[in-house]
Design an enzyme around this catalytic site. Sequence first.
Site, PDB file in Angstrom:
ATOM      1  N   HIS A   1       0.833  -1.209   0.000  1.00 37.83           N
ATOM      2  CA  HIS A   1       0.000   0.000   0.000  1.00 37.83           C
ATOM      3  C   HIS A   1       0.870   1.262   0.000  1.00 37.83           C
ATOM      4  O   HIS A   1       0.710   2.156  -0.837  1.00 37.83           O
ATOM      5  CB  HIS A   1      -0.899  -0.008   1.230  1.00 37.83           C
ATOM      6  CG  HIS A   1      -1.735   1.231   1.400  1.00 37.83           C
ATOM      7  ND1 HIS A   1      -3.062   1.306   1.054  1.00 37.83           N
ATOM      8  CD2 HIS A   1      -1.419   2.462   1.894  1.00 37.83           C
ATOM      9  CE1 HIS A   1      -3.535   2.518   1.321  1.00 37.83           C
ATOM     10  NE2 HIS A   1      -2.539   3.245   1.822  1.00 37.83           N
ATOM     11  N   GLU A   2       1.824   1.311   0.920  1.00 39.37           N
ATOM     12  CA  GLU A   2       2.643   2.535   1.042  1.00 39.37           C
ATOM     13  C   GLU A   2       3.543   2.723  -0.182  1.00 39.37           C
ATOM     14  O   GLU A   2       3.766   3.849  -0.636  1.00 39.37           O
ATOM     15  CB  GLU A   2       3.473   2.482   2.327  1.00 39.37           C
ATOM     16  CG  GLU A   2       2.661   2.370   3.605  1.00 39.37           C
ATOM     17  CD  GLU A   2       1.657   3.514   3.800  1.00 39.37           C
ATOM     18  OE1 GLU A   2       1.911   4.629   3.278  1.00 39.37           O
ATOM     19  OE2 GLU A   2       0.609   3.286   4.441  1.00 39.37           O
TER      20      GLU A   2
ATOM     21  N   HIS B   1       1.742   4.524  -2.700  1.00 33.50           N
ATOM     22  CA  HIS B   1       1.752   5.982  -2.514  1.00 33.50           C
ATOM     23  C   HIS B   1       3.043   6.584  -3.051  1.00 33.50           C
ATOM     24  O   HIS B   1       3.032   7.573  -3.771  1.00 33.50           O
ATOM     25  CB  HIS B   1       1.646   6.327  -1.023  1.00 33.50           C
ATOM     26  CG  HIS B   1       0.259   6.246  -0.476  1.00 33.50           C
ATOM     27  ND1 HIS B   1      -0.843   6.770  -1.132  1.00 33.50           N
ATOM     28  CD2 HIS B   1      -0.216   5.689   0.660  1.00 33.50           C
ATOM     29  CE1 HIS B   1      -1.927   6.559  -0.411  1.00 33.50           C
ATOM     30  NE2 HIS B   1      -1.591   5.891   0.679  1.00 33.50           N
TER      31      HIS B   1
ATOM     32  N   HIS C   1      -5.256   7.305  -2.354  1.00 30.80           N
ATOM     33  CA  HIS C   1      -6.179   6.329  -1.778  1.00 30.80           C
ATOM     34  C   HIS C   1      -7.281   6.075  -2.788  1.00 30.80           C
ATOM     35  O   HIS C   1      -7.719   6.993  -3.485  1.00 30.80           O
ATOM     36  CB  HIS C   1      -6.763   6.860  -0.472  1.00 30.80           C
ATOM     37  CG  HIS C   1      -5.812   6.669   0.677  1.00 30.80           C
ATOM     38  ND1 HIS C   1      -5.762   7.503   1.756  1.00 30.80           N
ATOM     39  CD2 HIS C   1      -4.834   5.734   0.880  1.00 30.80           C
ATOM     40  CE1 HIS C   1      -4.819   7.089   2.595  1.00 30.80           C
ATOM     41  NE2 HIS C   1      -4.246   6.015   2.075  1.00 30.80           N
TER      42      HIS C   1
END
Lengths: 178, 425
Positions: B138-139, B142, B148
């Site tokens: 997930h990170e 980013h 998101h």
Amino acid sequence: ENIFHNRDHSDVEMPSTHQAERITDKETAEQFLSKYGFLKPVNWEEVQSEETNLWSSDDFPVTSVLQEGSSTSRSGRSDSLFEPPEFIVALKEFQRVSGLPVTGVFDDATKTAMNKPRCGVPDKMDLNSTADHNSTSPALWNDTTITNETESEMFDFGVLNGTAQDNQHEPEGLGPIR
Amino acid sequence: KKRDLAALVHGRRHRRDVMEMGHVAFSKTVLKWRLIGEGYSSQLSVDDQRYIFRLAFRMWSEVSPLEFLEDQSSPLEDIDIRLGFGTGRHLGCTQRFDGAGREFAHAWFLGDIHFDDDEHFTAPNTGNGISLLKVAVHEIGHVLGLPHIYRTGSIMQPSYLPQEATFELDWMDRRAIQHLYGGCKGHFSTVFDWIRKERTQYGEVVVRFNTYFMRDSWYWLYENRNNRTRYGDPVAVQVGWHGIPSGGVDAHVHVWTRNTDAVYFFKGTQYWRYDGENDQVFTMDPDTGHRYPRLISEGFSGVSGPIDTAFFDRRDSHIYFFRGTDVYKFDIRANRLAAGFPKKITEIFPAVIPGNHPKGNLDAAYFSYLHNSIFLLKGTSYWRVAGMRDRLRRLSLPYNALMPQREVDQQWFDICNVHASALRI
């Protein structure tokens, strides 16, 4: 170290002092909505305090940097800076994107959702002002976040023909398996 | 002052300007990462942490043109993505962590990732807690530029969802990252369907096939029904195909008739017959006694390697060898070159639209059982050979006519390289 007894550390005990503050009331909910970008920033010229130079439009990223327990929170002034409509609008937006009933009321379902483990990157940010200044706050994003509406039509896969059938996958020989 | 310092620290970051593209992305495709020494977690071994991050980066590399390299030696300012664990105020970061619960990590544009070590992070398949792999993927999303995404199934949902048995990057997340970095393109050494014959409990023979794409020393199994490669691919050729050159092959030919079922791999001037039962090359041909590897010119007189590619046409029981702009049609029953060959590829496989033709130097000739069609691949494009159905629809179509050029990555999706260092996972 954090106390544990099992070999795989599955029973590790986190110190109670290191527990995150829970979202319990309107004030903490407001801080949550502000931190993750649901509550639009306010021009703080007149509210600037020495201790926490929260933000101003040009030299600090838009997203707030809330200091734990800092004396000046967004609603440091006696009367809440946010008129109810803004708070309700922000609350509804959070409820909408989180798939909750959109009530505009800080209800239990919303409280539970706000207390779930989550990523620290805000959900809504003004991309331009943050990225240009090599932001020192978590990454990024303009106001439009990608939601279900943008799901494209799945590729409709025709029926197999001929005698052969596509075998799902059968790892051959020593192929590493994940 | 603050901005200058930030610029100094981040100044070397390669990035395209926000305004120009409306989003930010790295402008180079090979990115270095490091778990920084002062940021080790106290909950997992350092090896576990590095393995999990390597896997997390690989998962993004498998679906995008990006490649990631763990770099533990270069100066810190040359490292593109730095990861570290901390609690409360940590690693000189402006965002303090909130203790166990709620916020578990955060990430910077094109930059660093911090994990809250007060959270109970766990390695894959071990105990309940927060999956470090899932948070890391997930990170990293980013850092690569993804926001998101509120979509069930997306890895970029802001809230952590306890990991089901396995999680992978789905079709929409792949489109999202490829929107920033483009799709995965490249030539292939060969493409083929591998046939397996199995007998059911009723004694019926059932034929199954798996589609494989090979590029130099790597290969992918392509799952047609899922429109993607197998999770975890590519794999090194030597891992899955034993005895053929580890650097890869030029062609795969499956001679399959009523009384012959033989698979051959070609490389340079040599070829091998492959033993599907024992999953390795034959050292001696069970039917003819010839030893392998064997010279192509000995096994297929009139044809000499290296060839560009080849395929067996079950319609006329001939092998078509391609070399430069020529095609050699080999009769496997008479065991000799068909009369008048070699001929020009443009003559045997004429273009439906004049000029829309690969001309020569093909990369792969692939008969697909799924599409019941032959595809000629060159570079990132392919031309499909017109089949019976096409010619029934358009009677004017000549035999073996080539339909117009298409892009490989629009037919077979997300066949992506990973960094060579990531192959050992």
